[in-house]
Design a protein around this motif. Structure first.
Motif: not given
Length: 211
Positions: A16-17, A19, A54-55, A57-58, A60, A167-168
Motif C-alpha cells: 500500500v501507499t 499519505a 483506505q481506497k 491500495r491507497n 490516508e 509515505y507522503s
C-alpha cells in the motif's frame, strides 16, 4: 546477542501507499512530550491509534487518539475496551474514518516487542499498519517510518515480519496555517521555552521542508 529486529529482508516490498496529515504527527509529538513531562522520563513510550480511510491500495491517515495500556513483565497489553469506546466516539463525529493503524514512539524499525503488540491488534483489524516516531530524532527529515506486516519464511517456518512503506505528506491549507501558528507562538515565547516547544519546533521545520 540475539537481534531485536522483526524486519523482513530488504527485498520485501509493501502493498500500500500511505499519505499522512501533519495533524497526526503533531498529535503524536504532543502525546509524547506531555507524558515525558508528567513522568519525568527522558524517552517514554507512548501508544495510540490512527484513524483514516483506505481506497484500494491507497491509505490516508488524518487523525489519531491515545491508547491506554498496562505493562506486565515487559509485555504491553492494550486496554481493548477503552480503545473500542474511543473509536466509537470518533466515528460519531468523523463518520468516514476507520481505525486502520497504530503508532508507537521509539527506534525507527519494527522490533519483536512491536510485533507482539501488532499481533494483538491483528485480532480486531485484519491488516493494520504501524507508525514509528522517534521524538529524539534531530535530523532534517521527519523522524518517522511506516510499516506493514507480511508473512515470510525464516529457517523454514512462517513468521510475521515488518516491511517498511513509503509515505507522503497530505496537507490542506487549514493544517498549514495551524502548523505555522504553532511555530510563530513558539518563537514569540522564546524566553520561557520548554522541551515541548523545542520538540514542536523541530517537527515544524521538518514538515515545512515537505511542503
Amino acid at each position: 546477542m540475539e537481534s531485536d529486529s522483526a524486519m523482513a529482508p530488504s527485498t520485501a516490498t509493501g502493498s500500500v501507499t500511505v499519505a499522512v496529515h501533519p495533524l497526526v504527527i503533531m498529535n503524536v509529538s504532543e502525546h509524547w512530550t506531555r507524558v515525558r513531562s508528567q513522568k519525568r522520563e527522558e524517552n517514554p513510550t507512548v501508544l495510540g491509534a490512527l484513524m483514516g480511510t483506505q481506497k484500494g491500495r491507497n491509505v490516508e491517515i488524518s487523525n489519531s487518539f491515545e491508547l491506554q495500556y498496562a505493562e506486565n513483565d515487559g509485555d504491553i497489553a492494550i486496554d481493548r475496551e477503552y480503545s473500542e469506546a474511543k473509536e466509537e466516539q470518533f466515528k460519531q463525529v468523523f463518520k468516514d474514518l476507520d481505525f486502520l493503524r497504530w503508532y508507537r514512539t521509539g527506534e525507527l524499525q519494527g522490533t519483536k516487542e512491536d510485533m507482539k503488540i501488532h499481533k494483538t491488534i491483528c485480532e480486531t483489524n485484519e491488516s493494520p499498519l504501524l507508525l514509528k516516531l522517534n521524538p529524539l530524532g534531530r535530523t532534517s527529515e521527519l523522524p518517522l517510518k511506516f510499516f506493514e506486516s507480511v508473512i515470510d519464511l525464516v529457517k523454514g517456518e512462517a513468521c510475521m515480519l515488518f516491511v517498511e512503506l513509503k509515505y507522503s505528506l497530505a496537507t490542506e491549507e487549514a493544517e498549514r496555517i495551524g502548523v505555522d501558528h504553532v511555530a510563530r507562538y513558539s518563537v514569540s515565547g522564546s524566553t520561557d521555552r520548554s522541551s515541548v516547544t523545542d520538540h514542536l519546533m523541530v517537527q515544524h521545520s521538518a514538515i515545512k521542508m515537505l511542503y
